[in-house]
Design a protein around this motif. Sequence first.
Motif, short mmCIF file in Angstrom:
data_model
loop_
_atom_site.label_atom_id
_atom_site.label_comp_id
_atom_site.label_asym_id
_atom_site.label_seq_id
_atom_site.Cartn_x
_atom_site.Cartn_y
_atom_site.Cartn_z
N ARG A 75 0.86 -1.13 0.04
CA ARG A 75 -0.30 0.29 0.18
C ARG A 75 0.77 1.20 0.00
N ALA A 76 2.15 1.40 0.22
CA ALA A 76 2.75 2.35 0.63
C ALA A 76 3.84 2.83 -0.91
N GLY A 77 3.40 1.76 -1.69
CA GLY A 77 4.06 1.71 -2.52
C GLY A 77 5.64 1.26 -2.12
N LEU A 78 5.97 0.84 -1.67
CA LEU A 78 7.62 0.28 -1.75
C LEU A 78 7.86 -1.05 -1.85
N ALA A 79 8.99 -1.48 -3.01
CA ALA A 79 9.33 -2.04 -3.85
C ALA A 79 9.00 -4.24 -2.24
N ALA A 80 8.34 -4.89 -3.53
CA ALA A 80 8.13 -6.04 -2.23
C ALA A 80 9.05 -6.76 -1.11
N PRO A 81 9.42 -6.82 0.04
CA PRO A 81 10.08 -7.32 1.18
C PRO A 81 10.78 -8.02 0.65
N GLN A 82 12.20 -8.54 0.90
CA GLN A 82 13.17 -9.85 1.36
C GLN A 82 12.53 -10.27 2.37
N THR A 83 12.36 -11.74 2.94
CA THR A 83 11.98 -12.03 3.83
C THR A 83 12.55 -13.25 3.94
N LEU A 84 13.09 -13.54 5.18
CA LEU A 84 13.61 -14.44 5.78
C LEU A 84 13.28 -14.96 7.49
N SER A 85 12.71 -15.93 7.65
CA SER A 85 12.44 -16.88 9.22
C SER A 85 13.91 -17.98 9.31
N TYR A 86 13.56 -17.85 10.17
CA TYR A 86 14.22 -18.55 11.71
C TYR A 86 13.30 -19.50 12.23
N VAL A 87 13.95 -20.74 12.70
CA VAL A 87 13.02 -21.67 13.93
C VAL A 87 13.64 -20.59 15.85
N THR A 88 12.81 -20.66 16.49
CA THR A 88 12.54 -19.58 17.27
C THR A 88 13.89 -19.55 18.53
N GLY A 89 14.47 -18.94 18.51
CA GLY A 89 15.20 -19.49 19.93
C GLY A 89 16.85 -20.17 18.63
N ARG A 90 17.32 -19.69 17.42
CA ARG A 90 17.95 -19.98 16.89
C ARG A 90 18.50 -19.21 15.93
N PHE A 91 18.00 -17.74 16.63
CA PHE A 91 18.12 -16.77 15.47
C PHE A 91 20.45 -16.18 15.19
N ASP A 92 21.06 -16.79 14.19
CA ASP A 92 22.02 -16.58 13.55
C ASP A 92 22.31 -15.38 12.44
N PRO A 93 22.62 -14.21 13.86
CA PRO A 93 22.69 -12.73 12.76
C PRO A 93 23.87 -12.86 11.88
N ILE A 94 24.75 -13.19 12.34
CA ILE A 94 26.00 -13.27 11.30
C ILE A 94 24.82 -13.81 9.86
N GLU A 95 24.58 -15.25 10.28
CA GLU A 95 24.15 -16.28 8.84
C GLU A 95 23.30 -14.94 8.14
N ALA A 96 22.09 -14.61 8.86
CA ALA A 96 21.33 -13.68 8.25
C ALA A 96 21.58 -12.29 7.76
N ALA A 97 22.46 -11.78 8.10
CA ALA A 97 23.26 -11.09 7.41
C ALA A 97 23.68 -10.95 6.31
N LYS A 98 24.24 -12.59 6.33
CA LYS A 98 24.74 -13.58 4.77
C LYS A 98 23.61 -13.47 3.69
N GLN A 99 22.21 -14.49 4.29
CA GLN A 99 21.64 -14.47 3.52
C GLN A 99 20.63 -13.51 2.69
N LEU A 100 20.31 -12.22 3.96
CA LEU A 100 19.90 -11.24 3.36
C LEU A 100 21.17 -10.08 1.71
N LYS A 101 21.86 -10.26 2.21
CA LYS A 101 22.17 -9.67 1.18
C LYS A 101 22.92 -10.69 0.03
#
Length: 367
Positions: free
Chosen positions: A339-365
């Motif tokens: 609705r805001a006219g922005l580009a479709a977002p990237q999405t990344l899910s993770y298992v609760t309690g097992r979030f790895d910020p470094i790995e998440a950053a790599k995947q998003l990049k």
Amino acid sequence: MNFSLNSRRGRLIVCLTYLLVLLLVTLSFAGAQEKLDASSTRGKQIYTQGTSASGKPILAYLGSEALEVPGSSMACANCHGVAGQGKPEGGITPSNITWEVLTKPYGLTHSSGRRHPPYTNRAVELALTRGLDPAGNKLLAVMPRYAMSREDMADLIAYLAHVGKDRDPGITETTITLGTLLPAKGPLAEMGEAIKGVTTAYFDDVNKAGGVYNRRIDLKFAETGETADATRINLETLLSEPVFATLGAFIAGSERETLPVFSQKEVPLVGPFTLYPQTSTPINRQVFYLLSGIEDQQRALIEFAAKKPEVTRGGIAIVYPEDQNTLPVVAAMKLQIQRAGLAAPQTLSYVTGRFDPIEAAKQLKQG
């Protein structure tokens, strides 16, 4: 959130909650109100709780096999509702058992085609003990048959003449009983204590000023449990006694378990503290939300972010844990981004309690 006694927001939330409770009380007194005599008061306990004030046993028998269960497990109000008009559940709509309907001079014709004359006191007793209507027809198999003392039966029948017309539960000549559910242990104990302090202080002021309709507010507190099911059990225990309404209950993390209890018990919940307000259909008519949840907060955040040039250039990424509660939030965020006219977002899910910020950053990049 800051819930200290000096918190303007905390005081405002309690004030709004109180105003809604006051409205409920006003609407209650605006309806037909009948004062119960001693027999009807005892009968009300049987109707709503399935127990006898005398302590004598009340038993219920189910189905053709006559499975015996305590009356407290099959209280009349569980199916017919506090007002006696029936609560549809599982494809079955229990009969309207208000006295005006039961005693219509021309009798009743049910949707199934079953017909019978008006009920009398004796006919009600036969329906409760033998499962027969005034014409001798068998009632539905889901209707329990009850065994209780003659005194308890007389009290129950006396109360049936008042169902839907007596004062709402939790209101007496001198008090209005309100309840709430707060954390008392663990990391949220301090917040629970702060909410309790604000609520208690506010209603102390109300009582010192004369209460509501010359009735004192009586607050009852229950604790959240270590699990959602434990919280539900504590709530059911709180509502096993007459409570007019609950306010500011902390149900975050136990929404699915606790919200149906308020509907079943027909006790209003005003201003719950929850991360996931359930406002989709079917609406729970007993719950009044004052605070926004994560879904609405994320919509507001995206609306704010959409005005930032760096966001319009770089886009938005949604990182979320894989559980049922977050899926509607993610869906709401995607819709707001569109609705805001922005580009479709990237999405990344993770298992609760097992979030790895470094790995998440790599995947998003890489994405």
